[in-house]
Design an enzyme around this catalytic site. Sequence first.
Site, short mmCIF file in Angstrom:
data_model
loop_
_atom_site.label_atom_id
_atom_site.label_comp_id
_atom_site.label_asym_id
_atom_site.label_seq_id
_atom_site.Cartn_x
_atom_site.Cartn_y
_atom_site.Cartn_z
N HIS A 153 0.65 -1.12 0.11
CA HIS A 153 0.38 0.01 -0.22
C HIS A 153 0.58 1.28 -0.41
O HIS A 153 0.45 2.20 -0.57
CB HIS A 153 -1.29 0.18 1.58
CG HIS A 153 -1.89 0.87 0.99
ND1 HIS A 153 -3.16 0.84 -0.10
CD2 HIS A 153 -2.44 2.02 2.09
CE1 HIS A 153 -3.73 1.71 0.80
NE2 HIS A 153 -3.14 2.11 1.81
N HIS A 186 -10.69 2.51 -0.94
CA HIS A 186 -10.27 2.35 -0.30
C HIS A 186 -11.26 0.66 -0.18
O HIS A 186 -12.35 1.56 0.73
CB HIS A 186 -11.72 3.83 0.64
CG HIS A 186 -10.93 3.68 2.03
ND1 HIS A 186 -11.38 4.49 3.18
CD2 HIS A 186 -9.28 4.22 2.11
CE1 HIS A 186 -10.27 4.31 4.02
NE2 HIS A 186 -8.69 4.75 3.40
#
Length: 750
Positions: A56, A103
């Site tokens: 990430h 998200h």
Amino acid sequence: MRFIKTATGVEQQLTTVETAKKLGLLPEEFEKIKNILGRTPNFTELSIFSVMWSEHCSYKNSIVWLKTLPKKSARMLAEAGEENAGLVDIGDGLACSFKIESHNHPSAIEPYQGAATGVGGINRDIFTMGARPIAQLNSLRFGNIQNDKTKRLLKGVVKGIGDYGNAFGIPTVGGELYFDDCYNVNPLVNAFSAGIVEVGKTASAIAEGVGNPVFIVGSATGKDGIHGATFASEDITEASAEKLPSVQVGDPFQEKLLLEATLEVLESGCVVGMQDMGAAGITCSTSEMSAKGESGMEVWLDKVPTRQKDMVPFEILLSESQERMLIVVHKGQEDKIKAICDKWDLYCAQIGEVTDTKRLKYYMHGELVADVPAEDLVLGGGAPVYHREYREPAYFAEAQKFSIDQVAEPTGLDEYRKIAEFLASHPNICSRRWVNHQYDSMVGTATMTTNRPSDAAIVKVKGSDKAISITVDCNSRYVNANPEEGCAIAVAEAARNIVCSGGEPVAITNCLNFGNPYVPEVYWQFVGAIKGMKKACEKFETPVTGGNVSFYNQSSDEGPVFPTPTIGMLGILENKELATTLAFQNAGDLIYLVGSAQNDINSSEYLYSYHGVKLSPSPAFNLETEYQVQEATKQLIREKLVQSVHDISDGGLYIALLESAMPKNLGFDIKTDSAFRKDAYLFGESQSRIVISVAPAQQEAFESALKGRNTAFTLLGTVTTGECRIDNEAFQNTAEIKKLYDTALEKLMN
């Protein structure tokens, strides 16, 4: 398990390779960390590396391919991926900052807060650049809409986006929504935002100047979101729900205060650098800002305002509590930033200062609890970079075997009506009214497309004659069928939507949603998508300004989601008078098809959902043809030869005609071409085709312009008053099919 008890009460666990594995690190990465430090890291230090070296934050499994994407143009004002968001010159001393991010994992576990904080985070990226957000979009994908779980997730996500965006005061002006079984476990929630700033008044995410103070501004720090970056870098499992603290909690009203304070602080001239605290929180902002400035920091964690007692160092460092900024200020200007934050009722605390050590030294009550080199934490520095194995999946060859001859051609008008009604009411095609009514699209009074629909959202740039055109696009069914061609189509469709709305495509941001990169077949999809994006972006001269990679979108039960490289594209209208609607305007206007029809139903909603054929090639597509069609369409709009312009995409020609007819309750009377199968002509999704309506008085000039560009076109028929006719037969009543189209999603959800 051993601990060190310190004089200040801080406990540091001595780490092992097992500790590292629990934090998501590989054994060889643990050894690399020991070599970097020259010793075994303590638990806080290992936690720092675990989040910064997660996919990430570090892009360790993707960066080798991301570097191949085009990233330069005369308009680019920020190096791709080097700042909080992309920055593009739009002329007249103005720039547009824009970005898209995912998200996904948080939204799968806690849809309301997962989506809300996605909106908050992407808007912070924009105003951290010094730009005031003016519009946002979202790209949403969920599982089978018949499932109660899908409905629960969709309701939560839409409410989260609406509640946060509406309260924050930024209009949600469009987006996309798709459903497929592949997203049953792992939905995708991608948020896009764009803002405007004067050139030269932007902020950089940099820390420099020895002795300059470091401030944390905004909300207090809590335990929400700890290890959120690591959580986003692993597969969804049954145990994922136990990681609910990894989902952040948002406060849009606090974000509004932070927006105004941030812009005022920048205006004051006291800022050296600034970065939003998103993934990995204080850890990420301190390390990335220091590495960029080739500097270091001393950070005093006990000075960080917290909202929970007895938070230990790694919790403070890794918390992803929302609505926070890290700001480096010119020494001697501390009182300015404090006064501004007091005015806006925000926490404002000096938590450190810049050093020349190139190291991050974190202290708790005067005790050194972590000492790590900034450069070794970040992308492009010491973070690991991998060349992953990839190979073609077995399904790809199977898909290529499909032939249109395997599907019986429909017989009779009734069957064609049945197909048309099926598509018009399909959740991937029907009106998004149920969603849109929960979003405020008019706050800020700049949106031009709420009551005048177009293929891309158009937002006025106040104080100028300009407007921006923005869109998010990706048909993941096409990408799954052929990653390279499918991703090129996603870029082409985004550009086509910008062009059809009257804009000039200038740059993209991307949100690359894929399964586990350690699975060779998944990584093959990723590599193919990057290749397709590269060739299409080069053709349309739309460089990549940055974005987001989201791997691990899969589960052990369902496998990976379809490869979904969502393209967010920015376009510019030099004059907002060029804004072009997709809606037919007058009965009697002529309807043209610009581009060539194909005998093709590959990967269409018609083939996939109506006939249930799940494997077929991507739709017919030629990049050069696409470019020529778009260039011709730009000329037609500039010369004011059109009444409406609408691209053909999901559902094919029939749905494009219907969507153009419905806004003003008009209809159409067209003829199909006997050289093609009628179902392919009406419902196929071959690319590079646009429906344009033209006033009869402009017919000669319109046709002459297309002939001059050697662009294929066909006169389909005329706009009518409320009835849809095909091949001289009454097909449907516009009002009746519109009611079906408008209410389909509402009925499914209620």
